[in-house]
Design a protein around this motif. Structure first.
Motif, short mmCIF file in Angstrom:
data_model
loop_
_atom_site.label_atom_id
_atom_site.label_comp_id
_atom_site.label_asym_id
_atom_site.label_seq_id
_atom_site.Cartn_x
_atom_site.Cartn_y
_atom_site.Cartn_z
N MET A 1 -4.97 4.40 4.92
CA MET A 1 -4.75 5.36 3.84
C MET A 1 -4.56 6.77 4.36
O MET A 1 -3.73 7.53 3.85
CB MET A 1 -5.90 5.28 2.85
CG MET A 1 -5.94 3.95 2.09
SD MET A 1 -7.38 3.81 1.01
CE MET A 1 -7.07 2.20 0.26
N VAL A 2 -5.32 7.15 5.37
CA VAL A 2 -5.16 8.48 5.96
C VAL A 2 -3.77 8.60 6.59
O VAL A 2 -3.11 9.64 6.51
CB VAL A 2 -6.28 8.76 6.99
CG1 VAL A 2 -5.97 10.01 7.81
CG2 VAL A 2 -7.61 8.92 6.27
N ASP B 1 -1.33 2.67 -4.74
CA ASP B 1 -1.05 1.28 -5.05
C ASP B 1 -1.74 0.42 -3.99
O ASP B 1 -1.55 0.63 -2.78
CB ASP B 1 0.46 1.02 -5.02
CG ASP B 1 1.19 1.75 -6.12
OD1 ASP B 1 0.62 1.87 -7.22
OD2 ASP B 1 2.31 2.22 -5.88
N LEU B 2 -2.55 -0.55 -4.42
CA LEU B 2 -3.34 -1.37 -3.50
C LEU B 2 -2.83 -2.81 -3.51
O LEU B 2 -2.68 -3.41 -4.58
CB LEU B 2 -4.81 -1.36 -3.92
CG LEU B 2 -5.49 0.01 -4.08
CD1 LEU B 2 -6.93 -0.19 -4.55
CD2 LEU B 2 -5.46 0.78 -2.78
N PRO B 3 -2.57 -3.39 -2.34
CA PRO B 3 -2.21 -4.81 -2.29
C PRO B 3 -3.40 -5.67 -2.74
O PRO B 3 -4.53 -5.49 -2.26
CB PRO B 3 -1.89 -5.05 -0.82
CG PRO B 3 -1.64 -3.69 -0.23
CD PRO B 3 -2.51 -2.76 -1.01
N VAL B 4 -3.16 -6.59 -3.66
CA VAL B 4 -4.17 -7.53 -4.13
C VAL B 4 -3.66 -8.95 -3.84
O VAL B 4 -2.57 -9.33 -4.27
CB VAL B 4 -4.45 -7.37 -5.63
CG1 VAL B 4 -5.48 -8.40 -6.09
CG2 VAL B 4 -4.94 -5.96 -5.93
N HIS B 5 -4.44 -9.70 -3.08
CA HIS B 5 -4.04 -11.04 -2.66
C HIS B 5 -4.86 -12.07 -3.45
O HIS B 5 -6.09 -12.08 -3.40
CB HIS B 5 -4.29 -11.21 -1.16
CG HIS B 5 -3.69 -10.09 -0.33
ND1 HIS B 5 -2.36 -10.03 -0.04
CD2 HIS B 5 -4.28 -8.98 0.21
CE1 HIS B 5 -2.13 -8.94 0.69
NE2 HIS B 5 -3.28 -8.28 0.83
N TRP C 1 -9.13 -13.29 -6.30
CA TRP C 1 -8.32 -12.35 -5.53
C TRP C 1 -9.17 -11.55 -4.55
O TRP C 1 -10.40 -11.51 -4.65
CB TRP C 1 -7.51 -11.41 -6.44
CG TRP C 1 -8.33 -10.63 -7.46
CD1 TRP C 1 -8.47 -10.94 -8.78
CD2 TRP C 1 -9.07 -9.43 -7.25
NE1 TRP C 1 -9.27 -10.01 -9.41
CE2 TRP C 1 -9.65 -9.06 -8.49
CE3 TRP C 1 -9.32 -8.61 -6.15
CZ2 TRP C 1 -10.44 -7.93 -8.65
CZ3 TRP C 1 -10.11 -7.48 -6.31
CH2 TRP C 1 -10.67 -7.15 -7.56
N PHE C 2 -8.47 -10.88 -3.61
CA PHE C 2 -9.11 -10.02 -2.61
C PHE C 2 -8.25 -8.78 -2.41
O PHE C 2 -7.02 -8.84 -2.44
CB PHE C 2 -9.24 -10.76 -1.27
CG PHE C 2 -9.61 -9.86 -0.12
CD1 PHE C 2 -10.93 -9.52 0.11
CD2 PHE C 2 -8.63 -9.34 0.72
CE1 PHE C 2 -11.27 -8.66 1.14
CE2 PHE C 2 -8.96 -8.48 1.76
CZ PHE C 2 -10.28 -8.14 1.97
N LYS C 3 -8.91 -7.65 -2.18
CA LYS C 3 -8.18 -6.43 -1.84
C LYS C 3 -9.02 -5.58 -0.90
O LYS C 3 -10.25 -5.67 -0.86
CB LYS C 3 -7.86 -5.62 -3.09
CG LYS C 3 -9.09 -5.05 -3.81
CD LYS C 3 -8.70 -4.08 -4.92
CE LYS C 3 -9.92 -3.56 -5.68
NZ LYS C 3 -9.58 -2.48 -6.63
N GLU C 4 -8.35 -4.78 -0.11
CA GLU C 4 -9.01 -3.72 0.66
C GLU C 4 -9.06 -2.49 -0.25
O GLU C 4 -8.08 -1.77 -0.41
CB GLU C 4 -8.24 -3.41 1.94
CG GLU C 4 -8.31 -4.53 2.97
CD GLU C 4 -7.56 -4.17 4.26
OE1 GLU C 4 -6.67 -3.30 4.22
OE2 GLU C 4 -7.88 -4.77 5.30
N ASN C 5 -10.20 -2.26 -0.85
CA ASN C 5 -10.30 -1.19 -1.83
C ASN C 5 -10.27 0.19 -1.18
O ASN C 5 -9.73 1.14 -1.73
CB ASN C 5 -11.61 -1.36 -2.63
CG ASN C 5 -11.60 -0.55 -3.90
OD1 ASN C 5 -10.69 -0.67 -4.69
ND2 ASN C 5 -12.62 0.28 -4.09
N LEU D 1 0.85 -1.19 0.00
CA LEU D 1 0.00 0.00 0.00
C LEU D 1 0.89 1.24 0.00
O LEU D 1 1.76 1.40 0.86
CB LEU D 1 -0.91 -0.01 1.23
CG LEU D 1 -1.84 1.20 1.37
CD1 LEU D 1 -2.83 1.26 0.21
CD2 LEU D 1 -2.58 1.16 2.70
N ALA D 2 0.67 2.10 -0.96
CA ALA D 2 1.48 3.32 -1.08
C ALA D 2 0.67 4.39 -1.78
O ALA D 2 -0.29 4.10 -2.51
CB ALA D 2 2.77 3.04 -1.85
N ILE D 3 1.06 5.64 -1.57
CA ILE D 3 0.41 6.79 -2.20
C ILE D 3 1.46 7.61 -2.94
O ILE D 3 2.53 7.88 -2.40
CB ILE D 3 -0.33 7.66 -1.17
CG1 ILE D 3 -1.47 6.86 -0.53
CG2 ILE D 3 -0.87 8.94 -1.81
CD1 ILE D 3 -2.25 7.63 0.52
#
Length: 470
Positions: free
Chosen positions: A40-41, A20-24, A30-34, A6-8
């Motif tokens: 994120m904050v 950038d979102l981690p996708v597992h 697959w799964f991600k925390e959208n 996870l990055a901004i």
């Protein structure tokens, strides 16, 4: 799809951020925390408080939508498929017309600030485009959009699929070129209580703000709050209050004081909370009982003595529950209009020798400095909370201030006689109790970079201004 951390990342458009979102994934998919607010904050995404989640499903590759700049913040991602995204800054200012493009798949998201035009083109069949917004869509809000033609030559977006081969709507085809596009104005600050002492100082300090007097926004009247176009504002300064401290001790005054300073503040808080607006609420030293032997800090417990102080403490508590707030506590306010300094100056000129309370201590707070401190908080946006704000300098009594007024105006300060609070109000049994110590610590606001003027220097300048005004 390779897993990411996870990055901004910042872009060429101010405030437009790529995530950038981690996708597992495994053999099942697959799964991600959208959208994950806390993480994120912490990385720098604005805490924009989304209230609506929308999905745009695109059947075929080449579907192209935009360019639309909307009056709210937006968080864009892809659930399935892949898109080419294009963003154009359509806000008033030096970056108007700036462009950023990138591809989005399920491992990428983009935060789009208010006023930045958004467009995309699908690169795969069955693409699901997902976006969160921080305001509810209404037909009226659509009238505040700013549009730009997808084919505008000035911004020159290099679409992967030529536009003549893409699927576009008739509305999008009719959007104007950049030269004819209407820039989106920035959100403004709304000042409630525009005709009070602080409101008048803010008119000078914040000339581009919107100022509302009681005929337009009345905290007693919920209907006046319902009529406000809250989406136009990113901050509200509540400079309105019931401040007749002695009248508040009467039956009628008590009801009015509570309605304005507590119920009215709750009415206002509901609206600003619903729209994610920062509220600056002006409070008072009267929330303290005045028994402390040193300056009051923001961490000291409140213990109001009278009705006015009780209502201000209750209002502070309401505002303190908001996620975006600054409670600005001040004391001994001096500004345009009737005030203690002006009264003492008039008595000195008329040859009157006044008796003035000498067992209440504090510091004067000039409205120009309060206004400057409020503007500082809104620009710097430090941690939400309570901030004490008066002028700097040593603690003085009311009698000390009166003597200094006489002295600065060339009169004998010995003409001022000091008396106790009890003696001064001996013939006024309904007088409100006053805190004996109103000295406020300024360390917290100073740590944010704002140090107000010395009270004595501000007093001398204020008296010079009275002299020039005649």
């Amino acid at each position: 799809m390779a897993a990411k951390e996870l990055a901004i990342r910042e872009t060429t458009i101010p405030g437009l951020l790529v995530l950038d979102l981690p996708v597992h994934g495994d053999n099942r998919g697959w799964f991600k925390e959208n959208w994950q607010r806390e993480k994120m904050v912490a990385l720098g995404l604005p805490d924009f408080g989304p209230v609506q989640n929308n999905i745009s499903y695109n059947e075929r590759r080449g579907a192209t939508r935009g360019i639309h700049a909307e009056p709210w913040n937006k968080y864009v991602s892809v659930a399935t498929g892949r898109i080419f995204g294009a963003w154009v800054d359509l806000r008033e200012g030096p970056t108007f017309g700036a462009v950023f493009t990138t591809e989005l798949d399920p491992s990428t998201a983009v935060f789009v600030p208010r006023g930045v035009g958004n467009a995309y083109q699908t690169l795969e069949h069955a693409t699901a485009y997902v976006y969160l917004v921080d305001a509810h869509w209404t037909a009226e809000a659509q009238g505040e959009y700013t549009f730009l033609n997808l084919a505008d030559e000035t911004v020159g977006i290099d679409w992967p699929i030529p536009l003549e081969q893409a699927e576009r709507s008739e509305k999008d085809l009719a959007h104007p070129r950049l030269a004819e596009a209407t820039p989106m104005r920035p959100q403004r600050t709304l000042v409630i209580g525009a005709n009070g002492k602080l409101g008048r100082a803010l008119r000078t300090a914040l000339p581009h703000a919107d100022f509302a007097d009681r005929s337009r926004i009345d905290l007693f009247n919920e209907e006046t709050l319902d009529r406000v176009s809250w989406a136009e504002y990113d901050a509200v300064v509540n400079a309105a209050a019931y401040t007749a401290v002695d009248a508040a001790e009467t039956a009628e005054g008590r009801a009015d004081c509570w309605d304005a300073n507590v119920t009215g503040v709750a009415r206002l808080a509901r609206h600003v909370a619903a729209h994610g607006i920062t509220l600056v609420h002006v409070s008072s030293d009267y929330v303290f009982d005045g028994t402390k032997r040193s300056a009051y800090t923001e961490r000291d417990p409140v213990a109001p003595l009278g009705v006015y102080g009780q209502t201000k403490a209750a209002g502070d508590a309401i505002v303190g529950a908001l996620p975006r707030h600054y409670v600005v506590r001040t004391s001994w306010v001096v500004g345009d209009g009737d005030n203690f300094v002006r009264t003492m100056a008039a008595l000195a000129a008329r040859g009157v020798d006044p008796s003035v309370v000498d067992d209440q201590v504090g510091r004067l707070s000039f409205t120009d400095d309060i206004a400057a401190g409020i503007i500082h908080l809104l620009r710097q946006r430090p941690e939400p909370g309570v901030y004490h704000l008066s002028n700097e300098g040593r603690a003085t009594s009311w009698a000390d201030v009166a003597r200094r007024v006489f002295e600065l105006l060339g009169h004998d300060p010995a003409r001022v006689t000091g008396v106790s609070t009890a003696a001064y109000f001996a013939d006024t049994p309904a007088a409100a109790p006053r805190p004996r110590n109103s000295l406020l610590s300024l360390e917290k606001i100073a740590a944010t970079g704002f140090v107000p003027r010395d009270a004595d220097a501000a007093l001398a300048e204020y008296l010079e201004g009275l002299g020039r005004a005649g």
